[in-house]
Write an enzyme that holds these catalytic residues in place. Sequence first.
Site, PDB file in Angstrom:
ATOM      1  N   SER A 374       0.747  -1.118   0.170  1.00 33.56           N
ATOM      2  CA  SER A 374       0.122  -0.044   0.085  1.00 33.56           C
ATOM      3  C   SER A 374       0.867   1.458  -0.008  1.00 33.56           C
ATOM      4  O   SER A 374       0.702   2.105  -0.719  1.00 33.56           O
ATOM      5  CB  SER A 374      -1.019  -0.057   1.188  1.00 33.56           C
ATOM      6  OG  SER A 374      -2.036  -0.971   0.803  1.00 33.56           O
ATOM      7  N   SER A 498      -2.950  -7.989  -6.304  1.00 38.69           N
ATOM      8  CA  SER A 498      -2.409  -6.821  -5.388  1.00 38.69           C
ATOM      9  C   SER A 498      -3.568  -6.043  -5.223  1.00 38.69           C
ATOM     10  O   SER A 498      -3.804  -5.340  -4.152  1.00 38.69           O
ATOM     11  CB  SER A 498      -1.131  -6.155  -5.966  1.00 38.69           C
ATOM     12  OG  SER A 498      -1.251  -5.886  -7.284  1.00 38.69           O
ATOM     13  N   ASN A 501      -6.106  -7.345  -2.799  1.00 40.17           N
ATOM     14  CA  ASN A 501      -5.843  -7.933  -1.703  1.00 40.17           C
ATOM     15  C   ASN A 501      -4.651  -7.300  -0.671  1.00 40.17           C
ATOM     16  O   ASN A 501      -4.464  -7.604   0.300  1.00 40.17           O
ATOM     17  CB  ASN A 501      -5.130  -9.479  -1.607  1.00 40.17           C
ATOM     18  CG  ASN A 501      -6.110 -10.509  -2.202  1.00 40.17           C
ATOM     19  OD1 ASN A 501      -7.274 -10.503  -1.717  1.00 40.17           O
ATOM     20  ND2 ASN A 501      -5.635 -11.118  -3.420  1.00 40.17           N
ATOM     21  N   TYR A 502      -3.897  -6.383  -1.693  1.00 42.43           N
ATOM     22  CA  TYR A 502      -2.945  -5.645  -0.741  1.00 42.43           C
ATOM     23  C   TYR A 502      -2.789  -4.287  -0.819  1.00 42.43           C
ATOM     24  O   TYR A 502      -2.292  -3.410  -0.130  1.00 42.43           O
ATOM     25  CB  TYR A 502      -1.625  -6.062  -1.318  1.00 42.43           C
ATOM     26  CG  TYR A 502      -1.118  -7.612  -1.119  1.00 42.43           C
ATOM     27  CD1 TYR A 502      -1.057  -7.932   0.148  1.00 42.43           C
ATOM     28  CD2 TYR A 502      -1.260  -8.597  -1.990  1.00 42.43           C
ATOM     29  CE1 TYR A 502      -0.373  -9.200   0.481  1.00 42.43           C
ATOM     30  CE2 TYR A 502      -0.847  -9.724  -1.684  1.00 42.43           C
ATOM     31  CZ  TYR A 502      -0.544 -10.157  -0.334  1.00 42.43           C
ATOM     32  OH  TYR A 502      -0.341 -11.509   0.081  1.00 42.43           O
ATOM     33  N   LEU A 503      -3.487  -3.715  -1.677  1.00 44.84           N
ATOM     34  CA  LEU A 503      -3.870  -2.038  -1.887  1.00 44.84           C
ATOM     35  C   LEU A 503      -5.102  -1.450  -1.050  1.00 44.84           C
ATOM     36  O   LEU A 503      -6.066  -1.806  -1.530  1.00 44.84           O
ATOM     37  CB  LEU A 503      -3.743  -1.473  -3.281  1.00 44.84           C
ATOM     38  CG  LEU A 503      -2.588  -2.478  -4.095  1.00 44.84           C
ATOM     39  CD1 LEU A 503      -2.537  -2.027  -5.625  1.00 44.84           C
ATOM     40  CD2 LEU A 503      -1.223  -1.778  -3.412  1.00 44.84           C
TER      41      LEU A 503
END
Length: 544
Positions: A374, A498, A501-503
């Site tokens: 992030s 991403s 799930n990640y940002l």
Amino acid sequence: HKGPVFAPPYEPLPENVKFYYDGKVMKLSTKAEEVATFFAKMLDHEYTTKEIFRKNFFKDWRKEMTSEEKSTITNLSKCDFTHMSQYFKAQSEARKQMSKEEKQKIKEENERLLKEYGYCVMDNHKERIANFKIEPPGLFRGRGNHPKMGMLKRRIMPEDIIINCSKDSKIPAPPPGHKWKEVRHDNKVTWLVSWTENIQGSIKYIMLNPSSRIKGEKDWQKYETARRLKKCVDKIRNQYREDWKSKEMKVRQRAVALYFIDKLALRAGNEKEEGETADTVGCCSLRVEHIKLHPELDGQEYVVEFDFLGKDSIRYYNKVPVEKRVFKNLQLFMENKQPEDDLFDRLNTSILNKHLQDLMEGLTAKVFRTYNASITLQQQLKELTNPDDNIPAKILSYNRANRAVAILCNHQRAPPKTFEKSMMNLQSKIDAKKEQLADARRELKSAKADAKVRRDEKSKKTVESKKKAVQRIEEQLMKLEVQATDREENKQIALGTSKLNYLDPRISVAWCKKWGIPIEKIYNKTQREKFAWAIDMAEEDYEF
DNA sequence: TACGTCACTTAGTATCCTCGAC
DNA sequence: GTCGAGGATACTAAGTGACGTA
């Protein structure tokens, strides 16, 4: 909820579709035939040529055979599934050729199923269920070099199913003539249905869609934990740098592993049962054979070369210059060890996570991946967004920022099967555009010459319009070339994982608001549903 | 601390579907 | 209207990490 939807029952093959053993027609029992069709359907796949796949399949297939079949069919190489395979290919071809009405009918049936089984009520809210269909039987397809590939995934029956619903709700009815394994009322968990799968013995669940309140809140919490890490990450970094000097081996290993997790966004690396799954590793389970130390490489000092298979057997390959202390520590950890020995022999994820818990409440190894992903997006967006750019150019910058994260997290994909072809198409478009440009330039040149001679208004105007044409074609060419670079850079990189799930979605929402980009350009419908909480919440000044 | 169980997130690929070029 | 590329969705495998027990 109404419970799960079971896989449709097996439909035996028509009489004219034959299976041959050792060149002779053989009629199989229904059970044996069903399993044979699983193999026949995969005949074109590389899997069916693999030794382990064939061995596992044959062993499990034989379990489904009658004793007579068992004594006849003793060698998989003598089995001829080609006729069955052709039949299935013809079937799927026929499905493609179906009339509009037939297709519409199937669509309506699916919608009916979704309407009836696809929703539940949780805390008075109607919520979409993610996977209300039970996985059908088939052959297990592990990823990478999986020791269990080809094994039979058995058919799940109501008697395998545990139903979870609230006490005062209407308990879902099992199919006629069947019973559930169990009905329970556990409001401490989020699943509605579960069963135990027969390959690994693990539990499978039916849960809610990402758009649901319960998933959304969890997601939000995850990013809030990552933001708390942001506040103390400097302290933690100083701490592990100190720990590189510790007298205690365990502390040093912990500190170096954490450095990798932080700097390279490696996964934690839980231990796995040997022989049960593909041989893959994460940070804590790295082995000596997975890294090479180069005191000097390509003009850089203290380079560590990583080469290992991570989750889903995706290769992680990276050459990273590290600090001298880390390098020296790694040399120490590798002393007197065999290639197959653990690099961090005094460390596991449990030890690491306990330590992280002491540094910050709720901190675990995976939080670093979320945090670094992030924060990278936020920084990259700041760096790459040019205020003067138009919307497509800004979106390109967004994708570039997204790509930086995907590279950090090593999110890869197999190059699309059509990649070479579509690249060639694009290239021929570019070539055509180049020719067009050359023509336009030639025309401009002769128009200029013409204007020099004639010196009248009309020819001056022609020069101007030819100039504009050249400019326009130049722009079009540039666009195509940018597109080609973009596609080439994305060849083996998957942006979706991403993004999903990640940002922290609030970073993207804020960016869209700040630059007047419609959110639909960044998130499609499903993604907007999943990130509804963030779209509601974030203003343009949101800081991760 | 080792180990097994459980619940949940993260992951890549297969298939479906839509939309623009022809 | 047809076709194919590529985006969307479905599918399910493979991780992480918490917790209870011996």
